[in-house]
Design a protein around this motif. Structure first.
Motif, PDB file in Angstrom:
ATOM      1  N   UNK A  21       0.773  -1.517   0.064  1.00  0.00           N
ATOM      2  CA  UNK A  21      -0.240  -0.075  -0.157  1.00  0.00           C
ATOM      3  C   UNK A  21       0.865   1.926   0.141  1.00  0.00           C
ATOM      4  N   UNK A  22       1.889   1.303   0.446  1.00  0.00           N
ATOM      5  CA  UNK A  22       2.581   2.419   1.089  1.00  0.00           C
ATOM      6  C   UNK A  22       3.905   2.630  -0.284  1.00  0.00           C
ATOM      7  N   UNK A  23       3.875   1.592  -0.869  1.00  0.00           N
ATOM      8  CA  UNK A  23       5.043   1.768  -2.074  1.00  0.00           C
ATOM      9  C   UNK A  23       4.595   2.621  -3.006  1.00  0.00           C
ATOM     10  N   UNK A  24       3.750   2.330  -3.900  1.00  0.00           N
ATOM     11  CA  UNK A  24       3.222   3.493  -4.957  1.00  0.00           C
ATOM     12  C   UNK A  24       2.530   4.932  -4.320  1.00  0.00           C
ATOM     13  N   UNK A  25       2.369   5.153  -3.303  1.00  0.00           N
ATOM     14  CA  UNK A  25       2.110   6.157  -2.992  1.00  0.00           C
ATOM     15  C   UNK A  25       2.802   7.496  -2.498  1.00  0.00           C
ATOM     16  N   UNK A  26       3.863   6.575  -1.637  1.00  0.00           N
ATOM     17  CA  UNK A  26       4.914   7.004  -1.758  1.00  0.00           C
ATOM     18  C   UNK A  26       6.206   7.356  -2.813  1.00  0.00           C
ATOM     19  N   UNK A  27       6.031   6.380  -3.743  1.00  0.00           N
ATOM     20  CA  UNK A  27       6.984   6.854  -4.770  1.00  0.00           C
ATOM     21  C   UNK A  27       6.546   8.054  -5.339  1.00  0.00           C
ATOM     22  N   UNK A  28       5.495   8.500  -5.005  1.00  0.00           N
ATOM     23  CA  UNK A  28       5.031   9.500  -6.415  1.00  0.00           C
ATOM     24  C   UNK A  28       5.364  10.547  -5.771  1.00  0.00           C
ATOM     25  N   UNK A  29       6.044  10.959  -4.644  1.00  0.00           N
ATOM     26  CA  UNK A  29       6.425  11.499  -3.957  1.00  0.00           C
ATOM     27  C   UNK A  29       8.207  12.775  -4.448  1.00  0.00           C
ATOM     28  N   UNK A  30       7.938  14.131  -4.850  1.00  0.00           N
ATOM     29  CA  UNK A  30       9.804  14.257  -5.099  1.00  0.00           C
ATOM     30  C   UNK A  30      10.456  14.101  -3.854  1.00  0.00           C
ATOM     31  N   UNK A  40      12.790   6.505   8.106  1.00  0.00           N
ATOM     32  CA  UNK A  40      14.446   5.717   7.496  1.00  0.00           C
ATOM     33  C   UNK A  40      14.641   4.730   6.915  1.00  0.00           C
ATOM     34  N   UNK A  41      15.198   3.927   7.310  1.00  0.00           N
ATOM     35  CA  UNK A  41      15.090   2.139   7.577  1.00  0.00           C
ATOM     36  C   UNK A  41      14.714   1.593   7.228  1.00  0.00           C
ATOM     37  N   UNK A  42      13.280   1.175   7.923  1.00  0.00           N
ATOM     38  CA  UNK A  42      12.200   0.746   7.384  1.00  0.00           C
ATOM     39  C   UNK A  42      11.996   0.762   5.953  1.00  0.00           C
ATOM     40  N   UNK A  43      11.839   2.515   5.567  1.00  0.00           N
ATOM     41  CA  UNK A  43      11.104   2.976   4.040  1.00  0.00           C
ATOM     42  C   UNK A  43      12.684   2.533   3.010  1.00  0.00           C
ATOM     43  N   UNK A  44      13.797   2.716   3.762  1.00  0.00           N
ATOM     44  CA  UNK A  44      14.795   2.378   2.614  1.00  0.00           C
ATOM     45  C   UNK A  44      15.101   1.296   2.539  1.00  0.00           C
ATOM     46  N   UNK A  45      13.805   0.219   3.113  1.00  0.00           N
ATOM     47  CA  UNK A  45      14.877  -1.849   2.469  1.00  0.00           C
ATOM     48  C   UNK A  45      13.160  -1.217   0.784  1.00  0.00           C
ATOM     49  N   UNK A  46      12.031  -0.746   0.945  1.00  0.00           N
ATOM     50  CA  UNK A  46      11.528  -1.059  -0.196  1.00  0.00           C
ATOM     51  C   UNK A  46      11.324   0.492  -1.025  1.00  0.00           C
ATOM     52  N   UNK A  50      14.232   7.354  -3.724  1.00  0.00           N
ATOM     53  CA  UNK A  50      14.139   8.552  -3.261  1.00  0.00           C
ATOM     54  C   UNK A  50      15.357   8.161  -2.194  1.00  0.00           C
ATOM     55  N   UNK A  51      15.800   9.892  -2.676  1.00  0.00           N
ATOM     56  CA  UNK A  51      16.811  10.006  -0.945  1.00  0.00           C
ATOM     57  C   UNK A  51      15.592  10.616   0.171  1.00  0.00           C
ATOM     58  N   UNK A  52      15.210   9.187   1.349  1.00  0.00           N
ATOM     59  CA  UNK A  52      14.867   9.965   2.156  1.00  0.00           C
ATOM     60  C   UNK A  52      15.322  10.679   3.137  1.00  0.00           C
ATOM     61  N   UNK A  53      15.206  11.570   4.268  1.00  0.00           N
ATOM     62  CA  UNK A  53      16.199  12.062   4.262  1.00  0.00           C
ATOM     63  C   UNK A  53      15.852  12.781   6.320  1.00  0.00           C
ATOM     64  N   UNK A  54      16.571  12.584   7.187  1.00  0.00           N
ATOM     65  CA  UNK A  54      15.381  12.686   8.236  1.00  0.00           C
ATOM     66  C   UNK A  54      15.695  13.942   9.092  1.00  0.00           C
ATOM     67  N   UNK A  55      14.849  14.626   9.550  1.00  0.00           N
ATOM     68  CA  UNK A  55      14.684  16.126   9.604  1.00  0.00           C
ATOM     69  C   UNK A  55      13.955  16.405  10.793  1.00  0.00           C
ATOM     70  N   UNK A  56      13.899  17.440  11.741  1.00  0.00           N
ATOM     71  CA  UNK A  56      13.444  18.039  13.053  1.00  0.00           C
ATOM     72  C   UNK A  56      12.136  17.829  12.350  1.00  0.00           C
TER      73      UNK A  56
END
Length: 230
Positions: A21-30, A40-46, A50-56
């Protein structure tokens, strides 16, 4: 251009059906950013490409002076502030003992997790219907803060308060964001149990924390504005 800022999964893992469910919804985000390293560790698995950043967390993009504009001064002094979103009956004796040793009163917020009846009747003073400004004032005026709440920890950092955090009994998966907060700011360990000897815990050096916080805040703002104007 779709931007997600400081999202929180609210869990330490996703099962395969959730990933589908998450994969197509997230991958459409720029631009994707999260507030926990565990997310980040969870999302980087699949999530691919996408370069997923950790922010405040957004609350930390404002300075303490910004929050002071809505903070209401507390009429009490010399107290510890306790605020729990999970069960806390097992912590009462521990907190009472600490307060007595320090010669401090206890201010508690009952009903914080939405319960209709608080059977604990805990604290020398109870704040039942406080608004956000009063909540901030209770943290700003406290000698110590004890909580299982991420945002109680955030405002303790902003207002330079010595704080200690328990893992939430009914939702330990929410602890990831607190771990990230401590990792971000190189805080000494603040996670305790009711067996902890607080004399063994290092006090927080907020001069060091403020310097680190400025660097990460600048980086987070640069990410946010850079993503918006992409």
């Amino acid at each position: 251009n779709k931007v997600i800022y400081a999202a929180s999964l609210g869990t330490e893992r996703l099962n395969e059906s959730e990933k589908k469910v998450f994969k197509p919804a997230i991958e459409r985000l720029q631009h994707i950013s999260v507030r926990e390293y565990s997310a980040k560790e969870v999302l980087d698995e699949f999530i691919v490409g996408k370069n997923i950043s950790v922010v405040l967390d957004p609350t930390l993009l404002l300075l303490a002076d910004d929050w002071q504009t809505i903070t209401k001064p507390c009429s009490y002094n010399k107290y510890i502030f306790t605020y729990f979103l999970g069960e806390y009956a097992d912590k009462i004796d521990y907190l009472k003992k600490f307060a007595k040793e320090k010669g401090l009163k206890i201010i508690n917020v009952p009903f914080a997790s939405g319960e209709k009846i608080d059977r604990n009747c805990f604290g020398d003073y109870q704040v039942i219907n406080g608004d956000p400004g009063e909540f901030l004032g209770l943290i700003a005026g406290a000698e110590y803060v004890f909580s299982d709440s991420f945002h109680a920890c955030v405002f303790s950092v902003l207002f330079h308060k010595q704080f200690f955090v328990f893992k939430r009994d009914n939702n330990e998966s929410m602890y990831g964001r607190i771990e990230t907060l401590m990792r971000h700011f190189a805080l000494p360990n603040r996670c305790i149990t009711i067996d902890a000897n607080l004399q063994e815990f290092t006090e927080i050096d907020f001069t060091k924390v403020d310097k680190i916080k400025k660097e990460i805040r600048d980086s987070s703002l640069n990410y946010l504005f850079g993503s918006i104007h992409y």
